[in-house]
Scaffold this motif. Sequence first.
Motif, mmCIF file in Angstrom:
data_model
loop_
_atom_site.group_PDB
_atom_site.id
_atom_site.type_symbol
_atom_site.label_atom_id
_atom_site.label_comp_id
_atom_site.label_asym_id
_atom_site.label_seq_id
_atom_site.Cartn_x
_atom_site.Cartn_y
_atom_site.Cartn_z
ATOM 1 N N HIS A 1 0.844 -1.201 0.000
ATOM 2 C CA HIS A 1 0.000 0.000 0.000
ATOM 3 C C HIS A 1 0.879 1.250 0.000
ATOM 4 C CE1 HIS A 1 -2.799 2.823 2.435
ATOM 5 N NE2 HIS A 1 -3.006 2.998 1.141
ATOM 6 N N ARG A 2 1.485 1.565 1.148
ATOM 7 C CA ARG A 2 2.371 2.734 1.172
ATOM 8 C C ARG A 2 3.733 2.390 1.745
ATOM 9 N NH1 ARG A 2 -1.177 6.849 4.024
ATOM 10 N NH2 ARG A 2 0.817 7.848 4.423
ATOM 11 N N GLY A 3 4.101 1.103 1.628
ATOM 12 C CA GLY A 3 5.492 0.720 1.835
ATOM 13 C C GLY A 3 5.934 0.466 3.255
ATOM 14 N N THR A 4 5.003 0.426 4.180
ATOM 15 C CA THR A 4 5.382 0.279 5.594
ATOM 16 C C THR A 4 6.073 -1.059 5.866
ATOM 17 O OG1 THR A 4 3.534 1.678 6.196
ATOM 18 C CG2 THR A 4 4.405 0.250 7.939
ATOM 19 N N CYS B 1 -0.208 -5.751 7.854
ATOM 20 C CA CYS B 1 0.506 -4.485 7.942
ATOM 21 C C CYS B 1 -0.051 -3.703 9.139
ATOM 22 C CB CYS B 1 0.323 -3.677 6.658
ATOM 23 S SG CYS B 1 1.114 -2.044 6.759
ATOM 24 N N HIS C 1 -2.560 0.202 7.944
ATOM 25 C CA HIS C 1 -3.977 0.219 7.591
ATOM 26 C C HIS C 1 -4.538 -1.185 7.476
ATOM 27 C CE1 HIS C 1 -1.793 3.674 5.701
ATOM 28 N NE2 HIS C 1 -2.666 4.342 6.450
ATOM 29 N N TRP D 1 -3.746 -3.923 5.867
ATOM 30 C CA TRP D 1 -3.788 -4.803 4.706
ATOM 31 C C TRP D 1 -3.234 -6.153 5.156
ATOM 32 C CZ3 TRP D 1 -2.469 -2.673 -0.833
ATOM 33 C CH2 TRP D 1 -3.366 -1.639 -1.149
HETATM 34 S S1 FES Z 1 0.958 0.971 4.435
HETATM 35 FE FE1 FES Z 1 -1.186 1.053 4.484
HETATM 36 S S2 FES Z 1 -1.742 -0.983 4.872
HETATM 37 FE FE2 FES Z 1 0.382 -1.030 4.807
#
Ligand code: FES
Length: 425
Positions: free
Chosen positions: A89-92, A107, A110, A112
Amino acid sequence: MTNWTDEAAWARTRRPMRTATGLDSAAYVNDEFYLVEQQRVFGQAWVCVGIADEAVAGRMLVRQVGSKSVILTRNETGDLRGFINSCRHRGTELAEADCDVAGTIRCPYHRWGYSLDGALKATPFFDEVPRDDFDKADFGLLPVRVDTWGVLLFACLSDDTPPLLDWLGDLPDRMAGYRLDTWSTVHQASIDIQANWKLITENFQEYYHLTWVHPELAKVSRVADHYRYQGSGMYCGQTTTPVSGDERDEWLALPEAWGLDASDSVSGRFIAIFPNVILSVLPNHVWMMRLDPIAPGITRETCTMLLPTSVQDAGGATAGAGAVDGDLRDDAIAPTRRFWVDVNNEDIDIVQRGQRGLARGGVPAGPLAPRFEEPLHRFHNMLADCMTNDGLSGLQVPTGDQPGDTWGAGENPTPAAIDRVAKGA
Ligand code: FES
Ligand SMILES: [Fe+2]
């Protein structure tokens, strides 16, 4: 400034053994060299990332490989999987450290959720306002190549690099009699060493220092009983045959594995698999050290002691938690563990001194001793092969020793000749 990806920078390494030098001090202390090495060596090689019994169902391992963080899991059918530790999603970062994992990799940002095979399964509330272009199938975790040999886990960031079995060459056949895939961990500890990772593996690969750095060890592991043990493959090796025997004998305290042949049962095999794992394989235990570079002058060394299943079944010790009284286990392995900790402390002291001398002295690279330091020459050439190639699809795995090879002090015995030595013939 030296361009370490240029073959010209390696001219003295590429010379024949008897005129080659060691590496330039920059290879151990220089930030620029370290960055290229992370990309070209740890970013392309098969890198050891752990022990097979760490990667059990329900666990997720987190390991640094070159510049990447990698997670390893086992799926429902027991298959090992590797992924980049980064959410699509945003790389976490998905996991900070080794942890338990149920059926889903979540994750923390958010939520996912990914299957243990890396498929994106859950995207909470994401579809409340649908996107036109979104298909979960396009956003699975990025896969990383992973494989195992014996008890070792490996990962490789590059798709160009030949398979692990090609990398290892004849080593699996050479070591087949130990059945290392049945051995398991009884002790593990990590230590940060103030030295470059190459100094630690180079020190392991030569016994030139044995008499002076390890005076106690030298009494029971005689210099005269060391031979080279190198076939085709990305590894360097030596054997001690026969492995020591006198009143000290800590590393022979545990019972021998069942089923070893005449040579394996009297030998110590000392193998450095390029780049970052060094193995001491004795008839009754393995002492393994995995090297994770932290910085040019800092290496995290993870030491693992393993026992063969046959020794554990005999009641001397047991792997894992809980099955047998912990004190009994500790008593059984303590002499051997203490032996290795003592020897390793002597090695740590000298490699840290080596690092200080290289960092503060910066003297030109010196000559290698042909009798004792040929494995370093071999290792330096593997390093040069990686550093000068962007993509290892054309990698030439080094050939091994030939019967009759001579190295200063006399003929390097073939395995058959070593067997005769072992039997006192
Ligand atoms: S960065 Fe948003 S779910 Fe992983
Ligand atoms: Fe040593």
